[in-house]
Write a protein that holds these residues in place. Sequence first.
Motif, PDB file in Angstrom:
ATOM      1  N   GLY A 191      63.834 -81.170  26.762  1.00 32.52           N
ATOM      2  CA  GLY A 191      64.797 -79.876  26.440  1.00 32.52           C
ATOM      3  C   GLY A 191      65.649 -79.853  27.390  1.00 32.52           C
ATOM      4  N   LEU A 192      66.528 -78.792  27.112  1.00 33.56           N
ATOM      5  CA  LEU A 192      67.873 -78.763  27.983  1.00 33.56           C
ATOM      6  C   LEU A 192      67.804 -77.215  28.358  1.00 33.56           C
ATOM      7  N   LEU A 193      67.508 -76.697  29.789  1.00 25.40           N
ATOM      8  CA  LEU A 193      67.699 -75.209  29.943  1.00 25.40           C
ATOM      9  C   LEU A 193      69.049 -74.984  30.404  1.00 25.40           C
ATOM     10  N   ASP A 194      69.625 -73.802  29.766  1.00 23.87           N
ATOM     11  CA  ASP A 194      70.829 -73.275  30.174  1.00 23.87           C
ATOM     12  C   ASP A 194      70.720 -71.758  30.860  1.00 23.87           C
ATOM     13  N   LYS A 195      70.740 -71.865  32.168  1.00 24.67           N
ATOM     14  CA  LYS A 195      70.557 -70.713  32.806  1.00 24.67           C
ATOM     15  C   LYS A 195      71.326 -69.583  32.646  1.00 24.67           C
ATOM     16  N   SER A 196      72.431 -69.940  32.101  1.00 24.50           N
ATOM     17  CA  SER A 196      73.620 -68.846  31.772  1.00 24.50           C
ATOM     18  C   SER A 196      73.434 -68.296  30.442  1.00 24.50           C
ATOM     19  N   GLY A 197      72.427 -68.753  29.575  1.00 20.81           N
ATOM     20  CA  GLY A 197      72.106 -68.245  28.133  1.00 20.81           C
ATOM     21  C   GLY A 197      71.068 -67.109  28.584  1.00 20.81           C
ATOM     22  N   GLY A 198      70.802 -66.363  27.220  1.00 22.09           N
ATOM     23  CA  GLY A 198      69.699 -65.512  27.617  1.00 22.09           C
ATOM     24  C   GLY A 198      69.473 -64.933  26.039  1.00 22.09           C
ATOM     25  N   HIS A 199      68.862 -63.651  26.179  1.00 18.88           N
ATOM     26  CA  HIS A 199      68.400 -63.026  25.105  1.00 18.88           C
ATOM     27  C   HIS A 199      68.665 -61.368  25.141  1.00 18.88           C
ATOM     28  N   ILE A 200      68.840 -60.902  23.976  1.00 21.22           N
ATOM     29  CA  ILE A 200      68.942 -59.194  24.014  1.00 21.22           C
ATOM     30  C   ILE A 200      68.552 -58.821  22.772  1.00 21.22           C
ATOM     31  N   HIS A 201      68.443 -57.417  22.641  1.00 15.70           N
ATOM     32  CA  HIS A 201      68.015 -56.731  21.342  1.00 15.70           C
ATOM     33  C   HIS A 201      69.373 -56.558  20.724  1.00 15.70           C
ATOM     34  N   PRO A 202      69.842 -57.283  19.829  1.00 12.77           N
ATOM     35  CA  PRO A 202      71.110 -57.316  19.242  1.00 12.77           C
ATOM     36  C   PRO A 202      71.777 -55.867  18.586  1.00 12.77           C
ATOM     37  N   LEU A 203      70.529 -55.345  18.066  1.00 10.31           N
ATOM     38  CA  LEU A 203      70.964 -53.918  17.370  1.00 10.31           C
ATOM     39  C   LEU A 203      71.683 -53.124  18.504  1.00 10.31           C
ATOM     40  N   ASN A 204      70.639 -52.756  19.773  1.00  7.77           N
ATOM     41  CA  ASN A 204      71.139 -51.892  20.719  1.00  7.77           C
ATOM     42  C   ASN A 204      72.331 -52.276  21.365  1.00  7.77           C
ATOM     43  N   LEU A 205      72.434 -53.872  21.586  1.00  4.18           N
ATOM     44  CA  LEU A 205      73.916 -54.251  22.014  1.00  4.18           C
ATOM     45  C   LEU A 205      74.947 -53.719  21.122  1.00  4.18           C
ATOM     46  N   ALA A 206      75.161 -53.745  19.783  1.00  4.18           N
ATOM     47  CA  ALA A 206      76.041 -53.083  19.069  1.00  4.18           C
ATOM     48  C   ALA A 206      76.198 -51.858  19.276  1.00  4.18           C
ATOM     49  N   LEU A 207      75.068 -51.069  19.279  1.00  3.89           N
ATOM     50  CA  LEU A 207      75.142 -49.621  19.534  1.00  3.89           C
ATOM     51  C   LEU A 207      75.749 -49.020  20.657  1.00  3.89           C
ATOM     52  N   GLY A 208      75.392 -49.953  21.755  1.00  8.71           N
ATOM     53  CA  GLY A 208      76.027 -49.806  23.016  1.00  8.71           C
ATOM     54  C   GLY A 208      77.455 -49.925  23.115  1.00  8.71           C
ATOM     55  N   GLU A 209      77.789 -50.927  22.477  1.00  5.72           N
ATOM     56  CA  GLU A 209      79.313 -51.281  22.354  1.00  5.72           C
ATOM     57  C   GLU A 209      80.084 -50.329  21.770  1.00  5.72           C
TER      58      GLU A 209
END
Length: 428
Positions: free
Chosen positions: A175-193
Motif C-alpha cells: 500500500g501507500l500511506l499518505d500521512k497528510s490524509g485522514g478521516h472525520i465525522h463528515p456531518l459534524n464537519l458540515a455542521l461546524g462549518e
Amino acid sequence: MIGVPHVASYYAASANNTVEREPLADHISSDVCVIGAGYTGLSTALHLAELGLSVTVLEAARIGWGASGRNGGQIVNSFSRDIDAIEKVVGKERGKMFGEMAFEGARIIKDVIHKYHIQCDLKHGGLFAALNSKQMQHLTAQKKLWEKHGHVDQLELLDGNDIRLCVNSERYIGGLLDKSGGHIHPLNLALGEAAAVESLGGKIFENSAAIRIEQGANPLIVTAKGSVKAKFVVIAGNAYLNNIMPELQAKSMPCGTQVLTTEPLSDDLANHLLPQDHCVEDCNYLLDYFRLSADKRLIYGGGVVYGGRDPANIEAIIRPKMLATFPQLTGVKIDFAWTGNFLLTLSRLPQVGRIGGNIYYSQGCSGHGVTYTHLAGKILAEAIHGQATRFDAFSHLPHYPFPGGHMLKVPFSAIGAWYYTMRDKLGG
C-alpha cells in the motif's frame, strides 16, 4: 418545525447539533446567494464571509443532507482523475497549477477545523491498499507523481509485512500511506462549518429549496415562501439539484454508494483490525473504503448504483465486501446502513463554470469530493472577489455529454463499470 430529516445514518445519530434552522419566509438581499449547504456551498460561504461579503445559504433539506453528511469521511488528496491525467488535457504549464491545488483541500479542511474549533473526530493518516502487483506498481508511480508536484515527506510505500501493521487483512499485498490524509465525522464537519459561517454574519435557511432563478444584473432566487436578491449566485447542489438548472444536469449523472456501520467493537478487536486507526481505500475501479469511528465502530462502504436509485438491501451488498476484508467480523451486528448520491461526470473531472456573468457553479466530484469541494469553495470565492485565475483553470476543463443522452447514460456507464470490475477481479 419538522422538515426533511437527515437519512437514518450513524452520522445523523451521532451529530453534535440537530437544531433546525428556520426556512426562508421573507424577501431579503445579499451580496451572494449560495444554493446548497453541503461542503461546496459551505466552503464557498465561509471563504466569502471571511472576505467580508454578506452571504445567504439556501438548503432544500438540512445542512449536510446530501453526500457531505453521508460519505465515508475520508480526507483523500488529489482529484478523481490524478494530476498526470489532467496534465494530458490541459498541458504541462497549467498542469502545474492543478498539481499545486491537488493537496490544498486537505489543508483547508484541517485549517477550518482548528480555526473554528470544530469537533468532528479528526484523525490523521490515509492508506491506499493494493490487491495485486499491478495496483502496487500504480501506487509506486503515484508516489513519484505526487512528490514531483511538491507532496514530499508525507508518503510511505508499504510492503506486505508493513501493511499488516496498518490493516489486519490477508487481501492486500502492499500500500501507500499518505500521512497528510485522514478521516472525520463528515456531518459534524458540515455542521461546524455552518456554525462558522453564521459566526461571521452569514445566514443559512434550511427547508428552503430554490424553486427558480430569475437571471439578470441582480438575480432573484425564489423559494416557496421567500426570495433572495443577490449580486452573485453559487449553485452547489451537486447530485441534488432537482432541475433548478437543467443545463447543469445534462452532462452529469447521480450515482449511489452504500455504507454500513457495525455495532461498537471492543478495543481489542478494533485495534486488531486497524492498529494505526488510519482510513483505508483499495485501488479497484469500484473501490471499497473503510475506517473506525470515534466510538470504535467499523464504517465500511463501496458499490455503485448508477442513476442514484436506492437499493433494496444495502447490507446484502456491503456485508460480503466487509467480510472478504475482515472475516474476523463474521456475526457482528450492523447498526446502520444507508445510501447517498455523488455526481459522476464522463471525464471524472469536476465541472466548474459561470452562467452569464454572475451565476457560478461547481459539480461532479465523481466520488472524490471531501477535499475537492473545500478547494472549490475557496476558488469560487476568489473568482467572485475578483481573482479568477484558478477558477479559469477549472472552467476550461472539457465537459463531455454521456453517450446516448439522458436515457442511455445509466446503462452505458453500468457496462463500463462491469468491464472495470472484471478487470479488477482478474488483476488486470
